[in-house]
Design a protein around this motif. Structure first.
Motif, mmCIF file in Angstrom:
data_model
loop_
_atom_site.group_PDB
_atom_site.id
_atom_site.type_symbol
_atom_site.label_atom_id
_atom_site.label_comp_id
_atom_site.label_asym_id
_atom_site.label_seq_id
_atom_site.Cartn_x
_atom_site.Cartn_y
_atom_site.Cartn_z
ATOM 1 N N LYS A 1 68.876 51.269 42.755
ATOM 2 C CA LYS A 1 68.929 50.466 41.535
ATOM 3 C C LYS A 1 68.086 49.205 41.728
ATOM 4 O O LYS A 1 68.283 48.468 42.698
ATOM 5 N N ILE A 2 67.156 48.997 40.784
ATOM 6 C CA ILE A 2 66.280 47.833 40.826
ATOM 7 C C ILE A 2 66.708 46.890 39.707
ATOM 8 O O ILE A 2 66.735 47.262 38.529
ATOM 9 N N TRP A 3 67.055 45.651 40.098
ATOM 10 C CA TRP A 3 67.611 44.678 39.165
ATOM 11 C C TRP A 3 66.631 43.536 38.937
ATOM 12 O O TRP A 3 65.944 43.099 39.864
ATOM 13 N N SER A 4 66.580 43.038 37.713
ATOM 14 C CA SER A 4 65.881 41.795 37.419
ATOM 15 C C SER A 4 66.841 40.643 37.674
ATOM 16 O O SER A 4 67.940 40.609 37.113
ATOM 17 N N THR A 5 66.446 39.700 38.534
ATOM 18 C CA THR A 5 67.336 38.581 38.840
ATOM 19 C C THR A 5 67.349 37.534 37.737
ATOM 20 O O THR A 5 68.163 36.614 37.768
ATOM 21 N N GLU A 6 66.443 37.665 36.757
ATOM 22 C CA GLU A 6 66.452 36.749 35.615
ATOM 23 C C GLU A 6 67.596 37.071 34.671
ATOM 24 O O GLU A 6 68.316 36.177 34.199
ATOM 25 N N SER A 7 67.788 38.352 34.398
ATOM 26 C CA SER A 7 68.842 38.782 33.470
ATOM 27 C C SER A 7 69.981 39.505 34.176
ATOM 28 O O SER A 7 71.030 39.731 33.586
ATOM 29 N N TRP A 8 69.763 39.884 35.436
ATOM 30 C CA TRP A 8 70.681 40.718 36.203
ATOM 31 C C TRP A 8 71.000 42.013 35.459
ATOM 32 O O TRP A 8 72.121 42.488 35.439
ATOM 33 N N ARG A 9 69.944 42.574 34.857
ATOM 34 C CA ARG A 9 70.006 43.914 34.292
ATOM 35 C C ARG A 9 69.363 44.897 35.258
ATOM 36 O O ARG A 9 68.386 44.570 35.925
ATOM 37 N N CYS A 10 69.927 46.091 35.325
ATOM 38 C CA CYS A 10 69.298 47.154 36.099
ATOM 39 C C CYS A 10 68.135 47.692 35.270
ATOM 40 O O CYS A 10 68.345 48.302 34.210
ATOM 41 N N ILE A 11 66.902 47.441 35.717
ATOM 42 C CA ILE A 11 65.733 47.835 34.943
ATOM 43 C C ILE A 11 65.214 49.220 35.335
ATOM 44 O O ILE A 11 64.469 49.838 34.574
ATOM 45 N N THR A 12 65.609 49.695 36.508
ATOM 46 C CA THR A 12 65.160 51.015 36.954
ATOM 47 C C THR A 12 66.201 51.637 37.870
ATOM 48 O O THR A 12 66.738 50.957 38.752
ATOM 49 N N THR A 13 66.493 52.910 37.657
ATOM 50 C CA THR A 13 67.314 53.684 38.586
ATOM 51 C C THR A 13 66.490 54.863 39.085
ATOM 52 O O THR A 13 65.907 55.591 38.293
ATOM 53 N N VAL A 14 66.439 55.013 40.390
ATOM 54 C CA VAL A 14 65.692 56.103 41.007
ATOM 55 C C VAL A 14 66.680 57.006 41.729
ATOM 56 O O VAL A 14 67.513 56.529 42.512
ATOM 57 N N CYS A 15 66.610 58.301 41.461
ATOM 58 C CA CYS A 15 67.469 59.267 42.142
ATOM 59 C C CYS A 15 66.786 59.763 43.410
ATOM 60 O O CYS A 15 65.608 60.145 43.386
ATOM 61 N N SER A 16 67.523 59.746 44.494
ATOM 62 C CA SER A 16 67.013 60.209 45.785
ATOM 63 C C SER A 16 67.593 61.576 46.105
ATOM 64 O O SER A 16 68.713 61.913 45.694
ATOM 65 N N GLU A 17 66.851 62.384 46.836
ATOM 66 C CA GLU A 17 67.350 63.693 47.240
ATOM 67 C C GLU A 17 68.433 63.574 48.304
ATOM 68 O O GLU A 17 69.312 64.429 48.398
ATOM 69 N N LYS A 18 68.371 62.537 49.109
ATOM 70 C CA LYS A 18 69.328 62.320 50.186
ATOM 71 C C LYS A 18 69.887 60.906 50.087
ATOM 72 O O LYS A 18 69.441 60.083 49.296
ATOM 73 N N ARG A 19 70.866 60.626 50.917
ATOM 74 C CA ARG A 19 71.434 59.282 50.947
ATOM 75 C C ARG A 19 70.390 58.270 51.404
ATOM 76 O O ARG A 19 69.603 58.535 52.311
ATOM 77 N N VAL A 20 70.410 57.101 50.795
ATOM 78 C CA VAL A 20 69.413 56.077 51.079
ATOM 79 C C VAL A 20 69.931 55.134 52.159
ATOM 80 O O VAL A 20 71.067 54.658 52.095
ATOM 81 N N SER A 21 69.080 54.845 53.144
ATOM 82 C CA SER A 21 69.508 54.044 54.289
ATOM 83 C C SER A 21 68.780 52.714 54.424
ATOM 84 O O SER A 21 69.245 51.830 55.141
ATOM 85 N N ALA A 22 67.621 52.533 53.755
ATOM 86 C CA ALA A 22 66.864 51.287 53.892
ATOM 87 C C ALA A 22 65.928 51.130 52.703
ATOM 88 O O ALA A 22 65.496 52.120 52.107
ATOM 89 N N VAL A 23 65.601 49.881 52.362
ATOM 90 C CA VAL A 23 64.648 49.610 51.282
ATOM 91 C C VAL A 23 63.700 48.490 51.714
ATOM 92 O O VAL A 23 64.004 47.701 52.611
ATOM 93 N N ALA A 24 62.537 48.429 51.052
ATOM 94 C CA ALA A 24 61.591 47.330 51.231
ATOM 95 C C ALA A 24 60.897 47.102 49.896
ATOM 96 O O ALA A 24 60.751 48.021 49.084
ATOM 97 N N ILE A 25 60.466 45.866 49.660
ATOM 98 C CA ILE A 25 59.815 45.484 48.409
ATOM 99 C C ILE A 25 58.469 44.859 48.754
ATOM 100 O O ILE A 25 58.378 44.017 49.660
#
Length: 376
Positions: A87-111
């Motif tokens: 889930k990718i959130w905008s910190t200005e509105s704190w709305r979830c602007i994008t949801t990405v479905c993964s094939e497996k469980r997610v363990s790490a992210v980078a921006i």
């Protein structure tokens, strides 16, 4: 959003207990804590709890959150975990602007530094990337499909830091180098960057009781945590192993804050002990060495940090301890938040006298913040 099926032979009841996580906005305008499937955010500027808005369904994940992170400019916030959603959130509105479905469980992210791309890694060793569009203030919700960036390691990716290729959606077709040296799993990664050394050094923590700093593919120095606990071995303790659970580099300094979980074997009985506080390591970039600058303990409180975070300018180190509930628990997940001040100084003398564990009333946001983030 429809339920995503689990891997073969895997059920929610089989999920491992997840540690509590903390992340701090680059300018410390907000602080986020994740424990279990619960995502909690506090607005430090407004002095109030944040209400998350997710038009895809509930603002909370359906299973344990494994990773949270703010973008470098603070405009984006990403959460992901065992429910196979990012889930990718905008910190200005704190709305979830994008949801990405993964094939497996997610363990790490980078921006990416400009916030244009988010990449995430799964427990089967694949790294995926998705583009993010915030142009013209666009914060409408969209579903995204990720493109593969790197694969396939057939092993869980525990931490992810990246400078991103020029065209991430085309994939990264070449591995630059391998950094070898640890004998157990690598638990966490971070870059030490200063004005004198803008290219930085990679720092890694491991289950083998070591923290290493690296340049390209070479391990420059390895610090063994048993040096901190050396007195234990002289008191009848046969073995002392300290898994590094998290590390965080202090912005614009050569300090690295390290959280350690110590495992000690005494007369064939295995007991679990931990440092109630953190270790501050100083990285000498010219000599390419690591040494202890300060051990900051938290007295009178059973506080074992599971995650660390800080902002670019505050000089405060935030910590959280806690874990997701067992699935048959009838009680909400709880966490404890602590803050250490005075960790930004770089000279040994100032570090020796500087770090102070703040009392609850002294923590930014005070009681309101603790009520929101801890849920005690």
């Amino acid at each position: 959003m429809e339920d995503t099926p689990m891997e073969n032979g895997e059920t929610n009841e089989d999920s491992e207990v997840a540690p509590a996580l903390i992340s701090v906005h680059p300018t410390q305008s907000s602080v986020a804590v994740a424990v279990g499937s619960d995502l909690r955010v506090f607005d430090l500027r407004g002095g109030c709890a944040v209400s998350l808005v997710d038009y895809s369904g509930s603002p909370l994940h359906k299973d344990s959150i494994r990773t949270i992170r703010y973008g470098a400019d603070g405009k984006l916030f990403v959460s992901a975990g065992d429910d196979k959603t990012v889930k990718i959130w905008s910190t200005e509105s704190w709305r979830c602007i994008t949801t990405v479905c993964s094939e497996k469980r997610v363990s790490a992210v980078a921006i990416s530094s400009d916030g244009s791309y988010v990449c995430f890694a799964d427990k089967f060793g694949v790294v995926w990337v998705v583009d993010v569009d915030l142009s013209d203030g666009n914060q409408d919700f969209v579903d995204k499909k990720a493109a593969p960036l790197l694969s396939h390691y057939c092993s869980i990716i525990t931490s992810l830091v990246t400078v991103f290729p020029k065209k991430p959606l085309d994939g990264a077709h070449e591995i630059q180098s391998f950094s070898l040296g640890h004998t157990e799993f690598v638990s966490c990664l971070a870059f030490v960057c200063t004005q004198e050394c803008p290219q930085g050094f990679l720092v890694s923590g491991s289950g083998d009781s070591t923290v290493s700093n690296r340049n390209n593919s070479w391990s420059l120095n390895c610090f063994h945590m048993h040096l901190v606990y050396g007195l234990l071995e002289s008191n009848g303790i046969e073995e002392c192993h300290g898994a590094v659970t998290d590390l965080y580099t202090i912005p614009d300094s050569t300090l690295v804050a390290v959280a350690v979980q110590r495992q000690v074997s005494i007369f064939w009985i295995l007991s679990l002990l931990s440092l109630q506080g953190i270790i501050l390591l100083s990285c000498d970039l010219s000599a390419k060495t690591l040494h202890v600058a300060k051990v900051v303990s938290i007295e009178g409180d059973a506080f074992i940090p599971t995650s660390l975070g800080t902002s670019l300018s505050s000089g405060l180190l935030w910590m959280v301890t806690g874990a997701s509930n067992l699935h048959d628990s009838q009680y909400p997940c709880v966490a404890r938040v602590k803050v250490i001040s005075g960790v930004k100084e770089t000279s040994p003398d100032s570090v020796e006298h500087g770090p102070i564990v703040l009392k609850d009333a002294e923590i930014p946001g005070g009681e309101k913040l603790l009520q929101k983030l801890q849920r005690l």
